[in-house]
Scaffold this active site. Structure first.
Site, short mmCIF file in Angstrom:
data_model
loop_
_atom_site.label_atom_id
_atom_site.label_comp_id
_atom_site.label_asym_id
_atom_site.label_seq_id
_atom_site.Cartn_x
_atom_site.Cartn_y
_atom_site.Cartn_z
N CYS A 2 31.19 49.80 28.15
CA CYS A 2 30.09 48.89 28.42
C CYS A 2 30.02 47.92 27.26
CB CYS A 2 28.79 49.67 28.59
SG CYS A 2 28.72 51.22 27.67
N ARG A 27 34.10 43.82 31.43
CA ARG A 27 34.34 45.20 30.99
C ARG A 27 33.89 46.21 32.03
NH1 ARG A 27 34.90 45.46 25.11
NH2 ARG A 27 34.14 47.59 25.15
N ASN A 99 27.13 52.37 23.02
CA ASN A 99 28.38 52.64 23.74
C ASN A 99 28.94 53.96 23.24
OD1 ASN A 99 28.20 50.18 25.00
ND2 ASN A 99 29.90 49.23 23.90
N GLY A 100 29.53 54.74 24.13
CA GLY A 100 30.12 56.00 23.73
C GLY A 100 29.46 57.18 24.42
N GLU A 483 52.79 50.55 39.76
CA GLU A 483 51.86 49.50 39.35
C GLU A 483 51.36 48.71 40.56
OE1 GLU A 483 49.58 46.84 37.02
OE2 GLU A 483 50.25 48.92 36.80
N GLU A 490 42.98 49.35 43.14
CA GLU A 490 41.91 48.91 42.24
C GLU A 490 41.00 47.87 42.88
OE1 GLU A 490 43.13 48.96 37.62
OE2 GLU A 490 44.46 47.77 38.88
N HIS A 506 61.46 64.39 50.83
CA HIS A 506 60.90 65.61 50.24
C HIS A 506 59.40 65.71 50.42
CE1 HIS A 506 64.74 66.76 48.52
NE2 HIS A 506 64.86 65.55 48.01
N LYS A 605 36.82 47.52 32.35
CA LYS A 605 38.01 46.91 31.76
C LYS A 605 38.48 47.70 30.54
CE LYS A 605 41.13 43.68 31.18
NZ LYS A 605 42.26 43.59 32.12
#
Length: 610
Positions: A2, A27, A99-100, A483, A490, A506, A605
């Site tokens: 954030c 973000r 943040n955290g 990717e 996403e 397989h 982000k």
């Protein structure tokens, strides 16, 4: 995961805080809020949803002030809601943004509740504001109260603190989450990301782990974990405000896809300026380090991990030394066998990815002494933690789904493989010249691929409303298939998976039918004929193929085979070229579905929490 911004000034800081929040939107977040000091008290405004909704409420309330903190929150503890949005306050006199993740928040919550503090949210952050408030009553000083409080926190944090009783003082601290100070003229700022401050300053001071800063109008001071006053250098950020603007593009992701030729050219500029494959592009001591190592371990997350997987093929093929790619969040929790002669390579767009940073520290604790970071942020923690570094020159990447950061990472990793190959005598002078010529031509080749966009749009129209998709590749291009599947997931929310094409029989072949589009990467390399056989297996089960081939691959479109031809096979550069149409496919599929391209649901982000 954030964003934080704060300011102390002699002007109204609310417009600065709002602009900073807008610049942090990339973000990822689910709510936003701010608190300012006004007339001896605090005014707080919080809203779930976007910054625009917060701004509208602020206009109604006519919020203003010369000291303030603001935040965009991505939910971890507690659902997205106004009551869980930051800033959090204690006794309406002290406010905190964070943040955290605080790992011991439950024990702290119980202790603070027992002494009379009332909790109004489900967050771990609220324990911080009450804990600081508790110490403030004893210390009568916001800086000292914050210093005492953070010694009791376990976990990661970047915090900004303001208090109604000290209207010209902003305090901040960091441990495990990025935080910086912006230096102005008789005003100062804090932010979790330099991009938030570009409209007001490019002079920044990066806080180190354990730092606590006391910030006023005219100056600031920093103490380290031990309480000693320290000096951190003022740096001039290489980023610029105009690079982070949308310009004439519809979305940042679109802009960043089309910026790739420039980003690749700027990333290659220093490497090509030497006229040879010079190890010093990775650092002054790189020649000695890269000559001494006997293996490479690459550690990364998400898209960067896919780059690592491509690099494994390149390094083992070109340099002839063992290479392993590791998911950062797994590497640090398994019993690995350390090799002091290995090179630890970490990859991160932001340089602040929590799992990657922790994995690097873990590798060092195991006895690894050689490290290299590949990063897009020159002032980041990852770069500072690494012995060697290579800075990609992608510029600001705002879209959550990585595009130009990925292709510039690939370019950096290819340079690493080539330099390692040269140091080991596996590349002749003629081969070196050929590789450098191909790299010089790379931006032009990407420009050619971008011209295929109209054909890719037609694919997207056919695929956008499918529920599932399968991506296939072989060798170097299997990670590129991964990717491509990730990009589609996403931003379009279509379930997509990637497999090595030889693995179809397989298991995955059981999923193939007319409703399962299969995207295949078919470069004209040594595995093309094997891949063609795999694709026949799809057709035999009624599957519809979407094939990205090279001009010289001798493949033809058919009723159930949609074909787009890229330029002629580009050898080692082929994975970079084949990435671009997959980015465009995901982008246009998302446009067809009407999703939020730049800010997809549930994603952030910069992943700065574990």
């Amino acid at each position: 995961m954030c964003g934080i911004i704060g300011a102390v000034a002699q002007r109204n800081v609310v417009p600065i805080l709002l602009e900073g929040l807008r610049r942090l939107e990339y973000r990822g977040y689910d709510s936003a809020g701010l608190a300012v000091s006004v007339n001896g008290g605090l005014t707080r405004v919080r809203k779930p949803g976007r910054v625009a909704e917060l701004e509208a409420e602020i206009k109604i309330q006519k919020t203003h002030g010369n000291l303030g903190i603001a935040h965009t929150r991505w939910a971890t503890h507690g659902v997205p809601s106004e009551r869980n949005a930051h800033p959090h306050v204690s006794e309406e006199s002290l406010a905190v943004v964070h943040n955290g993740i605080i790992e011991n928040h439950e024990a702290l919550r119980q202790r603070l509740s027992e002494i009379g503090y009332h909790f109004t949210s489900d967050t771990d952050t609220e324990v911080i504001v009450h804990l600081i408030h508790f110490h403030f009553h004893q210390e009568k000083d916001l800086f000292q109260a914050t210093r005492k409080a953070v010694t009791e926190l376990k976990g990661t944090y970047a915090i900004g603190v303001i208090c109604a009783a000290e209207p010209n003082r902003l305090v901040c601290a960091r441990e495990g989450s990025p935080l910086l100070i912006g230096v102005g003229i008789e005003e100062h700022f804090i932010a979790s990301d330099v991009s938030a401050l570009l409209p007001v300053t490019q002079k920044v001071v990066y806080l180190e782990e354990g730092d606590v800063a006391d910030i006023g109008l005219l100056d600031f001071r920093i103490v380290d974990r031990s309480g000693m006053q320290v000096s951190r250098p003022v740096q001039i950020s290489e980023l610029s405000a105009d690079r982070a603007e949308l310009g004439g593009y519809r979305h940042y992701m679109q802009k960043e896809i089309f910026e790739q030729p420039r980003a690749l050219a700027e990333t290659l500029e220093e490497a090509l300026s030497h006229g040879d494959l010079n190890p010093t592009i990775f650092g002054d001591h790189a020649s000695n380090v890269l000559s001494a190592i006997d293996s490479v371990t690459i550690i990364a997350c998400g898209t960067s991990y896919h780059a690592a997987m491509v690099a494994r093929y390149w390094i083992e093929s070109v340099a002839g030394i063992p290479c392993n790619a590791e998911v950062a969040s797994e590497y640090r929790y398994r019993d690995s066998v350390p090799n002091p002669n290995a090179l630890i390579v970490t990859i991160s767009q932001s340089g602040e990815t929590a799992d990657t940073l922790a994995a690097l520290k873990h590798a060092k604790s195991l006895g690894h002494v050689h490290s290299l970071s590949i990063c897009n942020a020159p002032e980041s923690a990852l770069v500072r933690e690494s012995g060697l570094r290579f800075l990609t020159r992608a510029g600001p990447e705002i879209g959550v789904a990585s595009t130009k950061a990925f292709t510039t990472q690939l370019t950096a990793l290819l340079l690493l493989a080539l330099v390692l190959g040269k140091l080991r005598g596996r590349i002749s002078a003629a081969q070196e010249t050929a590789h450098l010529d191909a790299l010089r031509h790379l931006p032009a080749m990407v420009n050619q691929v971008l011209l295929l966009e109209p054909q890719i749009e037609l694919w997207a129209e056919r695929m956008a409303f499918k529920q599932h998709a399968l991506f296939l590749g072989r060798g170097l291009h299997y990670p590129i298939a991964m990717e491509g599947a990730l990009k589609l997931k996403e931003i379009s929310y279509i379930h997509a998976e990637a497999y090595p094409a030889g693995e179809l029989k397989h298991g995955p072949l059981a999923l193939v039918d007319s409703d399962m589009p299969v995207v295949a990467i078919a470069p004209n390399d040594a595995l093309l004929e094997k891949l063609k056989s795999n694709l026949q297996e799809v057709r035999a089960r009624g599957g519809e193929l979407y094939v990205l081939a090279d001009q010289d691959s001798q493949m033809q479109a058919q009723e159930d085979v949609h074909l787009i031809k890229l330029p002629e096979h580009a050898g080692l550069l082929s994975p970079i070229l084949h990435t671009v149409p997959l980015q465009l496919l995901a982008y246009h599929a998302a446009l067809q579905k009407g999703t939020d391209v730049d800010k997809p649901r549930n994603l952030a982000k910069s992943v700065t929490v574990e």
